[in-house]
Design an enzyme around this catalytic site. Structure first.
Site, PDB file in Angstrom:
ATOM      1  N   ASP A  78       0.860  -1.187   0.000  1.00 41.87           N
ATOM      2  CA  ASP A  78       0.000   0.000   0.000  1.00 41.87           C
ATOM      3  C   ASP A  78       0.892   1.232   0.000  1.00 41.87           C
ATOM      4  OD1 ASP A  78       0.969  -0.280   2.590  1.00 41.87           O
ATOM      5  OD2 ASP A  78      -0.882   0.365   3.549  1.00 41.87           O
ATOM      6  N   GLU A 142      -0.035  -1.450   5.783  1.00 45.42           N
ATOM      7  CA  GLU A 142       1.102  -0.914   6.537  1.00 45.42           C
ATOM      8  C   GLU A 142       0.994   0.586   6.740  1.00 45.42           C
ATOM      9  OE1 GLU A 142       5.393   0.545   6.959  1.00 45.42           O
ATOM     10  OE2 GLU A 142       3.802   1.105   5.581  1.00 45.42           O
TER      11      GLU A 142
END
Length: 203
Positions: A78, A142
């Site tokens: 991400d 994350e």
């Protein structure tokens, strides 16, 4: 084996072109880009889900011929938000290459790392591991600060890995160890103000 630079750049470009801004974009699309590449290249990826059933990571396990240490190759898939697209010299999700640079949100942190580690895992699987195991983990949760992919990975493993290598940007040296992090809740009493604003008023 030679380094497949063109293939790495192509995969990284596809990942950058797939928006995965934390808290904004659902991670399913970018996880599918990684999962499909891994499957097409002879690996056996599986999606990991959090306690609410959301996809948070893709995992590949490569076992050696004999028991031994387990190394986790980890990179977040991400990214941080892109902000104002007008401030970008190229659209943040174009995934274009200019000269020797891949441009776009997440190119460095850390979709290039995802592409590199995917190719590393592919080459290790082809060569065969004499012992131990390699776990390839791409965390799609994350940048939210929840680390949902890592949490799901640790919950799914019967034993903790013996070590981990993070696919973060930087090629000056190999960094051993980590500062780690500490989260704390602190309550302050008083009037909230921005420090820079208060300094400006003092002048």
């Amino acid at each position: 084996m030679s380094t497949p630079v063109d293939s790495i750049v192509q995969l990284a470009s596809r990942l950058v072109a797939t928006p995965s801004c934390a808290g904004i974009d659902a991670p399913d699309a970018v996880l599918e880009v990684a999962r499909s590449w891994l499957a097409e290249n002879g690996l056996r990826p599986r999606l990991l889900r959090d306690g609410e059933g959301r996809s948070v990571a893709v995992l590949v396990e490569i076992d050696g011929r004999e028991p031994g240490p387990v190394l986790c190759l980890d990179a977040c898939i991400d990214s941080a938000p892109a902000g104002d697209p007008e401030q970008w010299t190229e659209p943040p999700f174009a995934g274009v290459v200019q000269g020797r640079r891949l441009l776009g949100r997440g190119a460095a942190d850390s979709k290039a790392g995802v592409a590199i580690l995917a190719h590393v895992a592919h080459q290790l699987a082809q060569a065969g591991l004499p012992r131990g195991a390699i776990h390839l983990l791409f965390d799609a949760d994350e940048h939210t600060g929840r680390f949902g992919g890592v949490r799901a990975y640790l919950a799914a493993m019967p034993r903790l890995p013996d070590g981990a290598s993070l696919g973060y940007p930087g090629n000056d040296c190999v960094v051993v160890g980590s500062r780690g992090f500490l989260r704390a809740r602190i309550t302050f009493v008083g009037k909230a103000a921005h420090s820079g604003e208060e300094i400006g008023r003092a002048h």
